[in-house]
Design an enzyme around this catalytic site. Sequence first.
Site: not given
Length: 276
Positions: A97, A227, A256
Site C-alpha cells: 500500500s 482491492d 487490499h
Amino acid sequence: MSTITTKDGTEIFYKDWGPKDAQPIVFHHGWPLSADDWDTQMLFFLGQGYRVVAHDRRGHGRSAQVSDGHDMDHYADDVATVIEHLDLRNTVHVGHSTGGGEAAHYVARHGRERAAKLVLIGAVPPIMVKTPANPGGLPIEVFDGLRKSLADNRAQFYVDFPSGPFYGYNRPGAKPVPGVIQNWWRQGMMGSAKAHYDGIKAFSETDFTEDLKVIDAPTLVMHGTDDQIVPIADSAPLSAKLLKNGTLKVYEGFPHGMCTTHADVVNSDLLAFIRS
C-alpha cells in the site's frame, strides 16, 4: 527498543531479526499501521534463513510523533537512514500500500546500488488521485472523506475501516476475524493523528511515475482484483508497464489486506520471487 535518529532529529523505531550475514528483506508497512503488520511475513522469512527488517514510519507505531515531514521524500530518507545504519546490501524491499510507494521512492532516490529486488503489494503507485494526466484515479473527495473521518472520530474510523473494505470483510459470505480488526485498530491508534492526516496526501497525491521509470531492479507487482482501497485498474498494471523489469501477478478476489487474509499464498509467491 532499537531506534535510529534521522538528520532532522526524528527517532525511528525498527526491528532487525535473523543472521546478520543473511540476505536482508526490508518490509515497508501501509497507512496508518506499523512494522507489526508484517509479523506473519517476518516470522516466515526468518524461518527461511533471511534477515528481516521493518521500521515504523515517522509518526507511526513506536517512532517519534513529530509535527512535520509526513511526505514521501522524508519517508524515503528515513528508510535510507535505517538501511545505512544497518549497512544492508543486496536487499529485497517489500512494500504494501503506502509502503509500496515508500519502497519505490526509496529505491529510486537512494537505493539503486543496495537494492537487489523490489516487491509492490496492493501499492499506491503510480498515483492514486484523479488528475488530468490520471483520469482513472479516485476523486479528491474520496481522500477528503478519509481526512474528515479521521478528524471527526479517529478511534471509530479505525474500527470501521478494517471491519469493512480493508480486508474485504464487507463482502457477502466474508467472515471477519476480530483479532485482525483489533490488531489493525491497535496499530493505528499507536500513531499520531497528525501524521496519519498528513499521510493521506502523501499516499494519494504523490506521483511515482518517474521513480518507477528509473528502477531497474527486478520488481514483482502483486495486487488483488477485489482491492477496495487501491483499485487495481489504476495501479498495478500501470506500474508494471512503467518498470524496466516489472512482473505483474494478479490475485482473483483478493482484498487490499491480502498479506493477512492470504498470507500463505503471498509468502509462497514472495519466496519464489526472492529465490529466482
